[in-house]
Enzyme design. Structure first.
Site, PDB file in Angstrom:
ATOM      1  N   TYR A 128       0.806  -1.222   0.000  1.00  0.00           N
ATOM      2  CA  TYR A 128       0.000   0.000   0.000  1.00  0.00           C
ATOM      3  C   TYR A 128       0.843   1.279   0.000  1.00  0.00           C
ATOM      4  CZ  TYR A 128      -4.345  -2.600   0.700  1.00  0.00           C
ATOM      5  OH  TYR A 128      -5.426  -3.437   0.539  1.00  0.00           O
ATOM      6  N   ASP A 238      -5.848  -5.935   5.596  1.00  0.00           N
ATOM      7  CA  ASP A 238      -7.026  -5.247   5.073  1.00  0.00           C
ATOM      8  C   ASP A 238      -8.113  -6.281   4.745  1.00  0.00           C
ATOM      9  OD1 ASP A 238      -8.673  -3.340   4.061  1.00  0.00           O
ATOM     10  OD2 ASP A 238      -7.492  -2.905   2.265  1.00  0.00           O
TER      11      ASP A 238
END
Ligand code: NAD
Length: 343
Positions: A128, A238
């Protein structure tokens, strides 16, 4: 005088959509339970865009810099218009490296009973980091897409230490280190090595084991009770944190915390629910449970425990529930019922 002196300054961001309604209910419950917060209320999200052109205006950021503690309602990120996600900006601004996502069965009789799990996700590194680009081939400007992930030994050690410390402080028994080091040997191997080193220092206090992420995803569905805490990298965290929320009925009642060295921000995982905003029917429990995590964070586990107990009794004995939980109570009626249980 003493009471005022012992209050803990904290930023309160009511946010967008259902944010102000659920924040109002949560603050009433926290006050009734004797939570020691002195709120500095700050505007963010759409209202702030209308006034100053930024969903995260300077006074909001300055307030969090000062209090280092915030309870945040959902903020709408406008689609298009060049606005970066407010949540990513807050994460980067305050180096909120740990995302904490507990999941606990609140209403028995769902798909899985007696779930009580905590997932700790590394929040700043991995895939990310956004190092992405395209490579043109044969006239196609976007023929290949490249993304680089970055995990550091220091960042991996820091999140593992956070997870094991959390286990000790919260009486948890076991931390499962989740990775994909069989394929992503460098990117997630460094995380696995660092986390295993940290685990050795906690031997005798907290048990540790490891799982490959795909096997973990399946095991969470087949037998979630074998897990107590999970620590993992950004992308896997996530995905698995939403899977875990699904075990206890979805995102509607899921709280989350983003914790860093210079601040800690607590929030409901759900969004601003524009479809029901202003109707007074939103469920305030995710934000309330985020408030309980904030109480734990400042060492007031006693008050957090009383609120969690009052929530359990309200839902399971008084059967007062909002529409999303199959009941008829309004946001305010659910808050009143919890407050009655606190007395
Ligand atoms: P959402 O979570 O707002 O809503 C999804 C569905 O769940 C809707 O039907 C909604 O009515 C319902 N719901 C959500 N919270 C509820 C509650 N407390 N009580 C009862 N029902 C509830 O997701 P979305 O519609 O995809 O997003 C709406 C906006 O929220 C978007 O602008 C998005 O950017 C923003 N968002 C913000 C955050 C955050 O600030 N943490 C998180 C997710 C989405």
């Amino acid at each position: 005088m003493t009471a005022i002196a012992s209050l803990i300054p904290a930023t309160l961001i009511p946010g967008d959509g259902i944010g102000p309604e659920i924040t109002d209910a949560v603050v009433r419950i926290l006050d009734a339970a004797g939570a020691p917060f002195a709120w500095d209320v700050q505007e963010g999200g759409m209202a702030a865009i209308g006034k100053v052109g930024d969903p995260l205006p300077a006074p909001l950021l300055e307030s969090i810099r000062r209090t280092r503690l915030a309870l945040k309602g959902p903020l709408t990120t406008p689609v298009g218009g060049g606005f970066r996600s407010v949540n990513v900006r807050l994460r980067e601004e305050f180096k909120l490296y740990a995302n904490v996502r507990p999941a606990r069965t609140l209403i028995p009789g769902g798909r899985y009973d007696d779930i009580d799990l905590v997932l700790i996700r590394e929040n700043l590194e991995g895939l990310y980091v956004g190092f992405e680009h395209y490579i043109p081939i044969d006239g196609d400007p976007q023929a290949a897409a490249i993304s680089s992930g970055v995990n550091t030994r220091a960042g991996s050690r820091r999140i593992a230490e956070f997870a094991f410390d959390y286990a000790v402080k919260n009486g948890r028994k076991k931390v499962t280190i989740v990775h994909k080091a069989n394929v992503l040997k460098a990117l997630t191997g460094i995380f696995l090595d660092a986390a295993k080193d940290v685990a050795k220092r906690y031997e005798g206090k907290v048990a540790a084991d490891e799982r490959i992420v795909d096997a973990c995803a399946m095991q969470l569905v087949l037998n979630p009770w074998q897990f107590d805490m999970i620590v993992t990298t950004n992308l896997f965290g996530d995905i698995l944190s939403d899977e875990i929320a699904g075990l206890v009925g979805g995102l509607g009642m899921a709280p989350g915390a983003n914790i860093g060295e210079s601040a800690a921000i607590f929030e409901a995982v759900h969004g601003s629910a524009p479809d029901i905003a202003g109707k007074g029917i939103a469920n305030p429990l995710a934000l309330l449970l985020a408030g309980c995590m904030m109480l734990d964070h400042v060492g007031r586990n006693d008050i957090a425990g009383r609120i969690r107990k009052a929530v359990d009794l309200t839902l399971c004995e008084d059967l007062v529930r909002t529409g999303d939980l199959g009941g008829k109570a309004t946001t305010g009626e659910l808050a009143d019922a919890i407050i009655r249980r606190l007395r």
